[in-house]
Design a protein around this motif. Sequence first.
Motif, PDB file in Angstrom:
ATOM      1  N   LYS A 140       0.625  -1.115   0.062  1.00  0.00           N
ATOM      2  CA  LYS A 140       0.101  -0.122   0.180  1.00  0.00           C
ATOM      3  C   LYS A 140       1.000   1.321   0.104  1.00  0.00           C
ATOM      4  O   LYS A 140       0.700   2.792  -0.598  1.00  0.00           O
ATOM      5  N   PHE A 141       2.563   1.265   1.014  1.00  0.00           N
ATOM      6  CA  PHE A 141       2.772   2.549   0.471  1.00  0.00           C
ATOM      7  C   PHE A 141       4.184   2.032  -0.107  1.00  0.00           C
ATOM      8  O   PHE A 141       4.716   1.587   0.521  1.00  0.00           O
ATOM      9  N   LEU A 142       4.226   2.254  -1.020  1.00  0.00           N
ATOM     10  CA  LEU A 142       5.243   1.415  -2.451  1.00  0.00           C
ATOM     11  C   LEU A 142       6.866   2.614  -1.278  1.00  0.00           C
ATOM     12  O   LEU A 142       7.775   2.357  -2.278  1.00  0.00           O
ATOM     13  N   SER A 143       6.519   3.996  -0.967  1.00  0.00           N
ATOM     14  CA  SER A 143       7.682   4.857  -0.946  1.00  0.00           C
ATOM     15  C   SER A 143       8.397   4.775   0.581  1.00  0.00           C
ATOM     16  O   SER A 143       9.209   4.541   1.085  1.00  0.00           O
ATOM     17  N   TRP A 144       8.017   3.348   1.209  1.00  0.00           N
ATOM     18  CA  TRP A 144       8.274   3.170   2.333  1.00  0.00           C
ATOM     19  C   TRP A 144       9.456   2.715   2.050  1.00  0.00           C
ATOM     20  O   TRP A 144       9.723   1.727   2.208  1.00  0.00           O
ATOM     21  N   GLY A 145      10.332   2.495   3.579  1.00  0.00           N
ATOM     22  CA  GLY A 145      11.448   1.724   3.227  1.00  0.00           C
ATOM     23  C   GLY A 145      12.573   2.543   4.688  1.00  0.00           C
ATOM     24  O   GLY A 145      12.431   3.254   5.159  1.00  0.00           O
ATOM     25  N   PRO A 146      13.463   2.473   4.958  1.00  0.00           N
ATOM     26  CA  PRO A 146      14.500   2.720   5.610  1.00  0.00           C
ATOM     27  C   PRO A 146      15.161   3.908   5.526  1.00  0.00           C
ATOM     28  O   PRO A 146      15.509   4.669   6.807  1.00  0.00           O
ATOM     29  N   GLU A 147      15.138   4.018   4.433  1.00  0.00           N
ATOM     30  CA  GLU A 147      16.143   5.762   4.310  1.00  0.00           C
ATOM     31  C   GLU A 147      14.496   6.671   5.050  1.00  0.00           C
ATOM     32  O   GLU A 147      15.312   8.195   4.886  1.00  0.00           O
ATOM     33  N   LEU A 148      13.390   6.743   4.206  1.00  0.00           N
ATOM     34  CA  LEU A 148      12.014   7.268   4.368  1.00  0.00           C
ATOM     35  C   LEU A 148      11.899   7.407   5.363  1.00  0.00           C
ATOM     36  O   LEU A 148      11.742   8.462   6.729  1.00  0.00           O
ATOM     37  N   ARG A 149      12.505   6.186   6.416  1.00  0.00           N
ATOM     38  CA  ARG A 149      11.373   6.498   7.881  1.00  0.00           C
ATOM     39  C   ARG A 149      13.441   6.874   8.873  1.00  0.00           C
ATOM     40  O   ARG A 149      12.582   7.585   9.710  1.00  0.00           O
ATOM     41  N   ASN A 150      13.954   6.389   8.356  1.00  0.00           N
ATOM     42  CA  ASN A 150      15.143   7.620   8.960  1.00  0.00           C
ATOM     43  C   ASN A 150      14.863   8.658   8.813  1.00  0.00           C
ATOM     44  O   ASN A 150      15.215   9.557   9.673  1.00  0.00           O
TER      45      ASN A 150
END
Length: 798
Positions: free
Chosen positions: A524-534
Amino acid sequence: MQRKRKDWLDHVERPSLHQKIWTFIVVSALSGAAFANDAKSAAVKGGSSSSGFDSVVKPLMTRSCVPCHNASVASGSVNLVPFNKETTLAEHREAWDRILLKIRSGEMPPPGSPRPPQDKVDAVVEYLTGEFEKADRNIKPDPGRVTARRMNRNEYSNTIRDILGIDFRANEDFPTDDSGEGFDNIADVLSISPLLMEKYVAAAEKIAARAVGSIALPKPVKAVYEPNANNLQRINVGTIEADHRVDFDGDYDILVGMPGERGKDAKPVQLGFFVDGKLVHQVQVETKPSDLVYFSPFSDVTFRVPLPEGEHKLRVEFLNDDFIQTLDENEYYKSKVNKYPSTISITGPFPSKLEKASRKKIFICDPGTGNACVEKIVANLARRAYRRPVTPDETASLMKLVALAKSNGEDVEQGIQLALQGMLVSPNFLFRIERNADPKNPEKIHRINDFELASRLSYFIWSSTPDEELLKLAETGKLHEDQVLTAQVKRMLADSRSVALADNFAGQWLEIRNLDSIKPDPDKFLSWGPELRNAMKTETKMFIMHMLRENRPMSEFLNARYTFLNDRLAGFYGIDGVTGSEFRKVDLASDQRGGILTHASVLTVSSYPTRTSPTIRGQYILNNILGTPPPPPPPDVPALDASKVGSEVSLRKQLEEHRNNPVCASCHARMDVLGFALESYNGIGKWRTVDGKFPIDSSGVLPGGKKFETANEMKAVLLDQLPDFSRCVTEKMMVYALGRGLQLYDRPTINSIQVKLKENNYQFQDLVFEIVRSLPFHSRRGELLSSTNGNSKEIAHR
């Protein structure tokens, strides 16, 4: 006859829903006339009422509250009939605080019910507020007490870092700390289990050996990280990252492979090597073609850096590389057009040519010169570990460990290492112990000594041990003096270690720590990942530290026209003009963002993994912004059918069921409305205008009648409640600073701080100073006082 009477009582005490509704309608219909009659009656009596309670509060309670909150119709399981007496203001202060909150916020009477005249409501609020302020002024000064407080995992790691210069990550070795009052540094819940004690013993042995440097290094080995092995992450064309475990402190050779070349006029670039976000090495890289005939479009650069034991995130990045802006995306990885980092190789460990920082901290003299130096080393270490001067008996006890090692054939350095192990498992190190000045009178209030004050300061602001300057001031007995204390707080806030306030205080207050554990649905959230979270975490951390160090007004938590972004987060927000991975302050031109409620970090932690939740977001605002958490939901509330959201029906339409249920209406009427204002942001905080096939509706009307159309307008409504927000932050920071929950006797302190903050525009850094100057922070008593006056009860939410 007995049975018949019991059946009749059951019928009266447990009326049907039909009866409840008709009772409510009939009584409510008479409310307006009743108020008029009350006013007329009061005028006839000529103000001869026995008290303001009887003339101001009791009529409103009788006509607008009791019809729905009595023994027969106890809506929300609340019976207000016993509260129709003035004496209950003191006897049931916490309950009255909640009643006042419901009336003042407009939650009661609930939406759809006849409302009493506003002047009657205002009169009740004014009367109750005045009575409570008067009662708070009469509370006997009491700083409270904190039990011996064990260091939590963060405090342990930071303390080892600052005493010994060792990077030890307690969150990897120790079990998770319990939390209380919303924080993990609350003394009463930080117990020690047998498992944790075993961990402390093992950690002490390991840390002492690393600090002294007695661990023999194995033969060097090589680890390679490359895209083909799926053990390397490409953040962007100029940045790669890898997670690497270092098993031994030492020097390591780093080789970065870089394919490609740029044009003959290309300028060199700076390559940065980062360890856990910190730049540790920088080297220039040539990017133009070589003059060699048999040139291969691949080169590498090698350098040696020291790495501490533990799990690390390694990052290689081309710094300030403007060349990439001249390329199209399809040219990024063409070897004849561009050069970029691609692989990381790590070889080691090698003995370090530089003396370990830990040895410099330990060996303040040459232990080979004799016993006097060894004793000096041991006493100095114990002073830092125990955060106070050590007694001769304590030093002598530790020197016995040195002698024990020597008797077993080990050298003097290994003896000091054994003594250090002993310190690290001592209660004097693991616990912050504050002793009673007068043990024969445990209820006596006294000022804590300057060493205890130094520890309170350092663990509040740094989540770590006092440094040498604090200890020396404590030794002179001057640390508690107002000018000295103020200067030290300013120094400590300017120190890089004060980032602990953002990580540990704000990280728990705003729940940003939860970003490490939540897992949004990747489909559902394709842009989510470790870089975005950080990036989300960094934005909020930098914003908090800016608010703190620049002493910004608390209103900017809600409406700041700036934030902190890098290219990744700016792109996610749809903000142009931000390039590079470095974060910087960015002025906001659009009202889509502004303040912490529109930070992606906050919006993500207040959502479900698959969708938004207006209820959770509304609850977040009530709990963390206004300090008025709603009660827990009843156990039999049906779950929402998330499969229909956005396809068959809008989320807003589905949640209307909560407000149609009388049991849920009073809370959800306020909670959901606040949450709907943030529906323009999806489950990870990205701006949107539709949810599935339904347009977003961010409008709302709060129980008090205030309306808004957008999130920005909702924040303006919250700004009108700035005193409530300030009090919420004050209470939470006071809990964090003291390491205990607030009690009724803390009210005068909280009230006093609010008066001072209001005088100076509610500036955030001022809150830290006011807490440090407060009675509970620099004083304590030994035991719990008698609760006959109600002072030992927990503080109630307003």
